[in-house]
Design a protein around this motif. Structure first.
Motif, PDB file in Angstrom:
ATOM      1  N   GLN A   1      24.931  60.519  12.019  1.00  0.00           N
ATOM      2  CA  GLN A   1      23.335  60.853  11.912  1.00  0.00           C
ATOM      3  C   GLN A   1      22.593  61.166  12.842  1.00  0.00           C
ATOM      4  OE1 GLN A   1      21.254  58.285   9.138  1.00  0.00           O
ATOM      5  NE2 GLN A   1      23.121  57.722   7.770  1.00  0.00           N
ATOM      6  N   ALA A   2      21.463  61.901  12.803  1.00  0.00           N
ATOM      7  CA  ALA A   2      20.624  62.199  14.128  1.00  0.00           C
ATOM      8  C   ALA A   2      20.172  60.894  14.490  1.00  0.00           C
ATOM      9  CB  ALA A   2      19.649  63.068  13.315  1.00  0.00           C
ATOM     10  N   PRO A   3      19.791  60.954  15.883  1.00  0.00           N
ATOM     11  CA  PRO A   3      18.865  59.582  16.269  1.00  0.00           C
ATOM     12  C   PRO A   3      17.712  59.837  15.612  1.00  0.00           C
ATOM     13  CG  PRO A   3      20.046  61.220  18.237  1.00  0.00           C
ATOM     14  CD  PRO A   3      20.165  61.890  17.028  1.00  0.00           C
ATOM     15  N   LYS A   4      17.045  58.806  14.840  1.00  0.00           N
ATOM     16  CA  LYS A   4      15.854  58.772  14.433  1.00  0.00           C
ATOM     17  C   LYS A   4      14.690  58.057  15.233  1.00  0.00           C
ATOM     18  CE  LYS A   4      13.703  57.128   9.952  1.00  0.00           C
ATOM     19  NZ  LYS A   4      12.611  56.331  10.432  1.00  0.00           N
ATOM     20  N   LEU A   5      13.530  58.876  15.362  1.00  0.00           N
ATOM     21  CA  LEU A   5      12.488  58.198  16.479  1.00  0.00           C
ATOM     22  C   LEU A   5      11.885  57.030  15.505  1.00  0.00           C
ATOM     23  CD1 LEU A   5      11.021  58.484  19.085  1.00  0.00           C
ATOM     24  CD2 LEU A   5       9.851  60.217  17.878  1.00  0.00           C
ATOM     25  N   LEU A   6      11.885  55.926  16.110  1.00  0.00           N
ATOM     26  CA  LEU A   6      10.977  55.125  15.537  1.00  0.00           C
ATOM     27  C   LEU A   6       9.599  54.941  16.177  1.00  0.00           C
ATOM     28  CD1 LEU A   6      13.802  52.111  15.966  1.00  0.00           C
ATOM     29  CD2 LEU A   6      13.102  53.460  13.863  1.00  0.00           C
ATOM     30  N   PHE A   7       9.397  54.838  17.672  1.00  0.00           N
ATOM     31  CA  PHE A   7       8.380  55.085  18.303  1.00  0.00           C
ATOM     32  C   PHE A   7       8.404  55.262  19.768  1.00  0.00           C
ATOM     33  CE2 PHE A   7       8.591  50.433  16.396  1.00  0.00           C
ATOM     34  CZ  PHE A   7       9.709  50.083  17.352  1.00  0.00           C
ATOM     35  N   HIS A   8       7.426  55.806  20.146  1.00  0.00           N
ATOM     36  CA  HIS A   8       7.316  56.168  21.559  1.00  0.00           C
ATOM     37  C   HIS A   8       6.014  55.750  22.133  1.00  0.00           C
ATOM     38  CE1 HIS A   8       5.460  59.897  20.413  1.00  0.00           C
ATOM     39  NE2 HIS A   8       5.558  60.071  21.555  1.00  0.00           N
ATOM     40  N   TYR A   9       6.089  55.631  23.624  1.00  0.00           N
ATOM     41  CA  TYR A   9       5.005  55.397  24.209  1.00  0.00           C
ATOM     42  C   TYR A   9       4.627  56.516  25.410  1.00  0.00           C
ATOM     43  CZ  TYR A   9       4.960  50.274  23.174  1.00  0.00           C
ATOM     44  OH  TYR A   9       4.955  48.970  22.667  1.00  0.00           O
ATOM     45  N   TYR A  10       3.423  56.941  25.514  1.00  0.00           N
ATOM     46  CA  TYR A  10       3.072  57.645  26.423  1.00  0.00           C
ATOM     47  C   TYR A  10       2.122  56.719  27.331  1.00  0.00           C
ATOM     48  CZ  TYR A  10       1.533  61.997  28.921  1.00  0.00           C
ATOM     49  OH  TYR A  10       1.560  62.779  29.971  1.00  0.00           O
ATOM     50  N   ASP A  11       2.733  56.521  28.629  1.00  0.00           N
ATOM     51  CA  ASP A  11       1.975  55.488  29.226  1.00  0.00           C
ATOM     52  C   ASP A  11       1.874  54.130  28.247  1.00  0.00           C
ATOM     53  OD1 ASP A  11       0.237  57.851  31.172  1.00  0.00           O
ATOM     54  OD2 ASP A  11       1.869  56.964  31.639  1.00  0.00           O
ATOM     55  N   LYS A  12       0.502  53.626  28.157  1.00  0.00           N
ATOM     56  CA  LYS A  12       0.370  52.616  27.364  1.00  0.00           C
ATOM     57  C   LYS A  12       0.047  53.017  25.867  1.00  0.00           C
ATOM     58  CE  LYS A  12      -1.243  49.433  30.811  1.00  0.00           C
ATOM     59  NZ  LYS A  12      -1.721  48.283  31.146  1.00  0.00           N
ATOM     60  N   ASP A  13      -0.112  54.333  25.693  1.00  0.00           N
ATOM     61  CA  ASP A  13      -0.250  54.655  24.244  1.00  0.00           C
ATOM     62  C   ASP A  13       0.687  54.654  23.325  1.00  0.00           C
ATOM     63  OD1 ASP A  13      -2.539  57.440  25.520  1.00  0.00           O
ATOM     64  OD2 ASP A  13      -3.134  55.369  24.777  1.00  0.00           O
TER      65      ASP A  13
END
Lengths: 114, 113
Positions: free
Chosen positions: A41-53
């Protein structure tokens, strides 16, 4: 030299027992990502940070939490792992301030739930 | 929401031939499409990036094209070798959402000697 390091490579946890996966980077990148990847399956994005956001995907279960105490480290906490959470978990970083930012991945943590 | 799709069927080709993989996306512009290689049990490795206003990008035996009308990118490996056997993933970088990066499901390529 490894630039994105995930620990451990393999993790076995019991059903319902909290588990934490860790990721560290030496690239000083401001974006860090956590993906879940199941077989074929595709890697499924759970979450990400842009700096502290913190950016949570709408379909990421509440069972998954994340912390980023500083630029270099990011953690994925699974509060009550179920059998369906068994997967490869991938951490990645990028310098997304640039339009042509490529992502650098760690080797992944293979999570088994018993 | 943004979607990105690849042909999930495995691609089997003979050594020396050109492999062509397809990636389609919807609901986002401008787009920055990236291509990655993933070997079993390992994290993806970046190969190439192409912007929506670029028609073609090359790197050694690799070539990526972009058709903005079809919202499609093609990834070519010329003079393929057995060592090129892997899963190839395309990814969409959504710059104005904090650098969000979403992946297609990948196409498994097998190059036979």
């Amino acid at each position: 030299d490894a630039m994105v390091i995930q620990n451990p490579r393999y993790q076995v946890t019991q059903f319902g027992k909290p588990v934490t996966l860790s990721c560290s980077q030496t690239l000083n990148h401001n974006v860090m990502y956590w993906y879940q990847q199941k077989s074929s399956q595709a890697p499924k994005l759970l979450f990400h940070y842009y700096d502290k956001d913190f950016n949570n995907e709408a379909d990421t279960p509440d069972n998954f939490q994340s912390r980023r105490p500083n630029t270099s480290f990011c953690f994925l906490d699974i509060r009550s792992p179920g059998l369906g959470d068994a997967a490869m978990y991938l951490c990645a970083t990028s310098r997304a301030a640039r339009m042509n930012a490529e992502a650098f991945f760690g080797q992944g943590t293979r999570l088994t739930v018993v | 929401s943004q979607k990105i799709e690849q042909n999930s069927e495995a691609l089997n080709i003979q050594e020396g031939k050109t492999a062509t993989l397809t990636c389609n996306y919807t609901n986002y512009s401008p787009a920055y499409l990236q291509w990655y290689r993933q070997d079993p049990g390992r994290g993806p490795v970046f190969l190439l990036l192409i912007r929506e206003n670029e028609k073609e990008k090359r790197k050694e035996r690799l070539k990526v094209t972009f058709d903005t009308t079809l919202k499609q990118s093609l990834f070519h490996i010329t003079a393929s070798q057995p060592a090129d056997s892997a899963t190839y993933l395309c990814a969409l970088l959504i710059y104005n959402q904090g650098g969000k990066l979403i992946f297609g499901q990948g196409t498994e390529l097998s190059v036979k000697p």
